[in-house]
Enzyme design. Structure first.
Site, PDB file in Angstrom:
ATOM      1  N   CYS A  15      -4.781   2.494  -3.646  1.00 36.20           N
ATOM      2  CA  CYS A  15      -3.506   2.954  -3.078  1.00 36.20           C
ATOM      3  C   CYS A  15      -2.382   1.967  -3.345  1.00 36.20           C
ATOM      4  O   CYS A  15      -1.491   1.786  -2.498  1.00 36.20           O
ATOM      5  CB  CYS A  15      -3.626   3.213  -1.579  1.00 36.20           C
ATOM      6  SG  CYS A  15      -4.682   4.608  -1.217  1.00 36.20           S
ATOM      7  N   HIS A  50       0.864  -1.184   0.000  1.00 32.16           N
ATOM      8  CA  HIS A  50       0.000   0.000   0.000  1.00 32.16           C
ATOM      9  C   HIS A  50       0.903   1.237   0.000  1.00 32.16           C
ATOM     10  O   HIS A  50       2.005   1.193   0.549  1.00 32.16           O
ATOM     11  CB  HIS A  50      -0.843  -0.053   1.280  1.00 32.16           C
ATOM     12  CG  HIS A  50      -1.926   0.967   1.386  1.00 32.16           C
ATOM     13  ND1 HIS A  50      -1.683   2.253   1.788  1.00 32.16           N
ATOM     14  CD2 HIS A  50      -3.260   0.887   1.160  1.00 32.16           C
ATOM     15  CE1 HIS A  50      -2.833   2.921   1.819  1.00 32.16           C
ATOM     16  NE2 HIS A  50      -3.808   2.118   1.436  1.00 32.16           N
ATOM     17  N   ASP A  83       2.869  -4.717   7.821  1.00 34.85           N
ATOM     18  CA  ASP A  83       1.675  -3.890   7.698  1.00 34.85           C
ATOM     19  C   ASP A  83       0.460  -4.790   7.872  1.00 34.85           C
ATOM     20  O   ASP A  83       0.074  -5.514   6.957  1.00 34.85           O
ATOM     21  CB  ASP A  83       1.681  -3.208   6.321  1.00 34.85           C
ATOM     22  CG  ASP A  83       0.391  -2.447   6.052  1.00 34.85           C
ATOM     23  OD1 ASP A  83      -0.527  -2.482   6.898  1.00 34.85           O
ATOM     24  OD2 ASP A  83       0.307  -1.821   4.977  1.00 34.85           O
TER      25      ASP A  83
HETATM   26  C1  LIG Z   1      -2.649  -2.789   3.481  1.00 38.77           C
HETATM   27  C2  LIG Z   1      -2.901  -1.400   3.984  1.00 38.77           C
HETATM   28  N1  LIG Z   1      -1.908  -0.705   4.554  1.00 38.77           N
HETATM   29  C3  LIG Z   1      -2.092   0.529   5.054  1.00 38.77           C
HETATM   30  C4  LIG Z   1      -3.306   1.161   4.958  1.00 38.77           C
HETATM   31  C5  LIG Z   1      -3.435   2.552   5.494  1.00 38.77           C
HETATM   32  O1  LIG Z   1      -4.317   2.622   6.585  1.00 38.77           O
HETATM   33  P1  LIG Z   1      -4.861   4.028   7.099  1.00 38.77           P
HETATM   34  O2  LIG Z   1      -5.384   4.759   5.904  1.00 38.77           O
HETATM   35  O3  LIG Z   1      -5.931   3.659   8.053  1.00 38.77           O
HETATM   36  O4  LIG Z   1      -3.711   4.747   7.732  1.00 38.77           O
HETATM   37  C6  LIG Z   1      -4.380   0.467   4.376  1.00 38.77           C
HETATM   38  C7  LIG Z   1      -5.708   1.082   4.262  1.00 38.77           C
HETATM   39  O5  LIG Z   1      -6.076   1.696   3.297  1.00 38.77           O
HETATM   40  C8  LIG Z   1      -4.168  -0.821   3.868  1.00 38.77           C
HETATM   41  O6  LIG Z   1      -5.155  -1.512   3.288  1.00 38.77           O
END
Ligand SMILES: Cc1ncc(COP(=O)(O)O)c(C=O)c1O
Ligand SMILES: Cc1ncc(COP(=O)(O)O)c(C=O)c1O
Lengths: 430, 150, 430, 150
Positions: C388, C129, C206
């Site tokens: 993303c 992400h 993550d």
């Molecule tokens: C795999 C992953 N990592 C990180 C994130 C980022 O999370 P947040 O937007 O809650 O900070 C997300 C969510 O969109 C995600 O799906």
């Protein structure tokens, strides 16, 4: 706005808007005088949270579906309300963060790290909250810049003469609290900003204690950065605001990286989104921001009620609300100052001419911590300690103070109960 | 909810707070340490003089609330003349007394210190009562560290 | 835990716990399949917010008064629950942040900036992400370190051979997503961590998409850092978790400066508090963290219900809950994969052997954005876009995908409605 | 809430999506520009050839949703042969049509483009419809910038 001088807030009705005020502590009705730490929340704000999670909850910005569009729209509207709240020139200048502390760290690490060179100076007053000291100490360590102290007088006012002498072309950043959380002093930020601009420095104003009590106009102040702590402004926890002038924000590098703050991402390099998104990495506190919108609506409602003008624009309604709020809070403060100063062995900390709802004091016979415990026993909630202002405590020569901090839902009777508490402490420890 | 205030602030405590015993500096301590509670700004320095594993002199200085001042004052009275092993046992018992939940046990070895049992009901005040003890502990160990009860 | 294999979650009852699921969109019952973006919240979590603001709201840690003690206690208990949720060795290893993105930025700027030197390598997979890419690109720019890409296979699995070859003594940090938000792939993180440790690298996992769906055990994984996004885990917005091994966290400099993270402050220099406070500058999202505690309680309640063991410990209850949840979600995923793969002109993205609740696809006849709009019209909420994950989209050779993401409150009938939606798109655009 | 789907995806739109007009690259354009909508991954490149203030040729390339593809396709058909001043007026009118709230006005100058009026009801889709136009604008100005509708 003179019309308002003769109209007063209906405190009895207002108190019903804040459900927690009906709490009994140890059998006594709660006297909540810890508003400087965090404010209580009206029904409108509390209900905005449940409504959001029951009817609108979705991630914003990227969704084509119904809930996502609802949530996005509510979030965007809250930004526009906040723009009016600050009288910012554009809603792009309003960045939502996790808190006031996060906002200051953002500026220190993004603007500060980019612009500070060894020997450059950052001026901070002795009365700053740790949140407006440590971020600058950290960036000073990283860049070789120097943090210098703007001294204060014995009354707890900025020493303006010393300030004028400290300003020089080495000054790159000035950090100044709008209203002191420990003293109540309302600092002459407009004038201080003008002086700083003359030497080419930018100014960050810490509005954590101004937001809940005074009408803010960042354009009139000509502030470069202005930060708010929303949980102190009748809104939910976990939200802060950073206002920055567009020209400054545009030139600043991103602070945190993640979703929503990008334009394109590849392993060869990424490009960043426009304002305000560049500084809002990741999923924000959507419910919290919407709750901030509700808190602004609540305040506007007070203003409209005062002037019996239900259709008044948001900006005018906030003008009216804050005129009513500050008039009333000043009355309570003056009354409290007068009553406390009549008691032998009580010393009031902070006697600035311009002063907002803080009653901080020490007693000859008892330590603030003991005062706090005795008060708590009677249902009176105050704060005892250094209030995250250790350098100020050192300057005042006290390890700690007892601090009652006022909001517009407090009453004269509650100030009387505070005074009774002080008398009881005297009896017990004197 | 909370017990009567007089049970926290017993006469003995108020008396020690007003007239702390063994307050001051020792000229040639065998150990000393500084303790700090950043939450309320309490500061205490403990000076100790031991000989052959026994506490000959112990004093304290600093500014603090009634609980920490009384605790320090009574502590010095209690441990003077005791062996370090005895001091250790008393410290443990004291700590147990102010943090235990449930049934209130008897603490015959603690003497006057027992009046501090009331802080159990005031979670944020427990650290006020134990700060002098942690500082004493550091002074005995001769550690140069600053103690913090944060 | 085998006892559970024959017991199943009562989905009908569970759906009643989530009030938003009763929403009608455009006359159709909402089919919420955008759980990867954010999850919905059960009553228990929603009510925890109102209860907090009506009965407990106060600032924490520094207060001697009743409300402050209540709020502090609730906040601390939530940390202990989160420790059990992650099976961390100590509650000091659990840091609350503003979000998953904030957690990763914290590690990049604190651990990364302290430890990376020019030429050092950071390995990140193609399926990360943006939140697990940009923070590392930013710190690489600052330190001269190099970001390298761990490639993936056509099925959407990590190319483990290539990973093994990339690892070298230059590798200082590996960032790897536990469960991919775009593909559903469950990565073999335990094995990847062991390999990274052999060359002396630390690993950040993550867990944004793992937290809501699988039982996490940071000690079994031997993860150095593990991050969670709480709004995806049935908890409020504006809260993230950073788990870090104590020995690493202790050696790291603070990230943000402010109240509560200090020991002493003076203009001559400041000292910092112990864990976890060193990394929690400023007033945290108190209500949000308490809401996270409620979400963990809710999940534990499901586990206790499954085994009809109301007194079961939190850890065992979570074991049971996640066994039930992942069994059920796998069934839904397999069913959806099967039905979608039967439709001509639909291509499924992500066919890893180990795969969790993501149904991502493209259609020959229609762009994902159009699919999303048609679905929305029928009340079906999915996400269309790059999720993303731009580098992943590039690797897959698609500008975007349509993604349905499953939670345990979804049903077979909802998957059927998704499939009907796909057929309708075909009819319209085919 | 939302109007019937067929009003968004009218036959004309579906037709232009399936058989886009003027798709391809111009050999020697007087201007070209690339547009990008990061929210949905849409990419469009517009090539234009103008002479004496008049559009002689205009084409586009790229991958996008039905709305942006149809918008690009109809745009090229509509503006070919028009003066730059006329193009500007049409762009304005188009923008007004897809963003206006309240009463739906008539837009006789827009011809087929009027079928895109339905996106007004789909806020997140408006950018899909306007992306080709913003990109055209940049191509005309000969700006080397990349357009983004984020
Ligand atoms: C795999 C992953 N990592 C990180 C994130 C980022 O999370 P947040 O937007 O809650 O900070 C997300 C969510 O969109 C995600 O799906
Ligand atoms: C003057 C001042 N500045 C900054 C802060 C920090 O605000 P927060 O803890 O909400 O980040 C506070 C609140 O304690 C404050 O009173």
């Amino acid at each position: 706005m003179n019309a308002i001088a003769h109209r007063t807030l209906n405190i009895e009705a207002i108190r019903k808007d804040f459900p927690i005020l009906a709490t009994l502590v140890n059998g006594y009705p709660l006297v909540y005088l810890d508003n400087g730490a965090t404010s209580q929340k009206p029904h409108l704000v509390i209900d905005s949270q449940s409504e959001y999670y029951r009817q609108q909850n979705a991630n914003i910005h990227r969704g084509v579906h119904y809930l996502s569009q609802l949530a996005t729209q509510k979030y965007d509207v809250a930004r526009e309300k906040t723009q009016v709240f600050l009288n910012a020139a554009s809603s792009h200048e309003v960045i939502f963060t996790a808190g006031c502390t996060a906002s200051i760290n953002l500026v220190a690490q993004s603007y500060g790290r980019q612009n500070l060179k060894p020997g450059d100076e950052i001026l901070l007053s002795t009365m700053e909250h740790h949140s407006n000291i440590i971020p600058w100490q950290l960036v000073a360590q990283q860049t070789g810049a120097i943090v210098r102290q703007i001294p204060i007088t014995d009354q707890g006012e900025i020493d303006l003469e010393a300030y004028g002498q400290l300003l020089s072309e080495r000054t790159k950043i000035v950090g100044i609290v709008h209203v002191s959380n420990s003293l109540g002093t309302i600092n002459p930020v407009q004038r201080m900003i003008a002086q700083a601009h003359q030497v080419g420095a930018v100014v960050l104003v810490d509005g954590a204690q101004a937001g809940p009590h005074t009408r803010i106009d960042v354009q009139a102040l000509d502030a470069d950065f202005y930060v708010l702590s929303c949980h102190k402004m009748y809104a939910p926890t976990g939200v802060g605001v950073l206002y920055g002038k567009e020209v400054l924000l545009r030139a600043m590098p991103p602070y945190q990286g993640g979703g929503d703050m990008i334009h394109t991402v590849s392993f060869d390099g990424s490009t960043y989104a426009d304002l305000p998104y560049k500084f809002e990495a990741g999923t924000p506190n959507i419910a919290g921001v919407i709750g901030l919108g509700a808190a602004i609506d609540y305040l506007a409602g007070l203003g409209r009620g005062l002037l019996q003008a239900p259709d008044m624009s948001l900006g005018l309604a906030l003008d009216a609300a804050f005129e009513g709020i500050s008039n009333y809070e000043s009355e309570l403060t003056s009354y409290g100052m007068k009553r406390l100063s009549e008691i032998d062995g009580v010393r009031i900390t902070g006697t600035a001419k311009e002063k907002a709802g803080i009653l901080a004091f020490t007693m000859d016979c008892a330590h603030p911590h003991d005062i706090g415990t005795v008060f708590d026993h009677k249902g009176i909630a105050i704060r005892a300690g250094h209030h995250c202002c250790m350098p100020l405590m050192k300057r005042l020569g006290v390890p700690a103070t007892a601090r009652a901090s006022i909001a517009f839902y407090n009453t004269v009777e509650e100030i009387d109960r505070l005074v009774d508490g002080v008398l009881m402490v005297k009896e017990m420890f004197g | 909810m909370s017990m009567d205030l007089r049970e926290l602030y017993q006469e003995v405590i108020l008396d020690h707070n007003k007239r702390p015993r063994n307050r001051g500096k020792l000229e040639e301590p065998t150990g000393s340490a500084e303790g700090h509670n950043p939450l309320c700004g309490d500061n205490v320095t403990v000076y100790i003089h031991t000989h052959d594993g026994r506490v000959e002199e112990v004093t304290f200085e600093g500014s603090g609330c009634a609980i920490s001042t009384a605790s320090a004052s009574m502590m010095t009275e209690t441990i003077k003349g005791k062996t370090l092993a005895e001091v250790d046992a008393i410290f443990r018992e004291f700590q147990q007394m102010v943090t235990a939940t449930g049934e209130v046990a008897e603490h015959p070895d603690l003497g006057d210190l027992e009046v501090l049992a009331g802080v159990r009901e005031y979670p944020v005040r427990i650290k006020c009562a134990t700060l002098p003890w942690h500082t004493l502990h550091a002074a005995i160990l001769g550690e140069a560290v600053k103690v913090s009860t944060e």
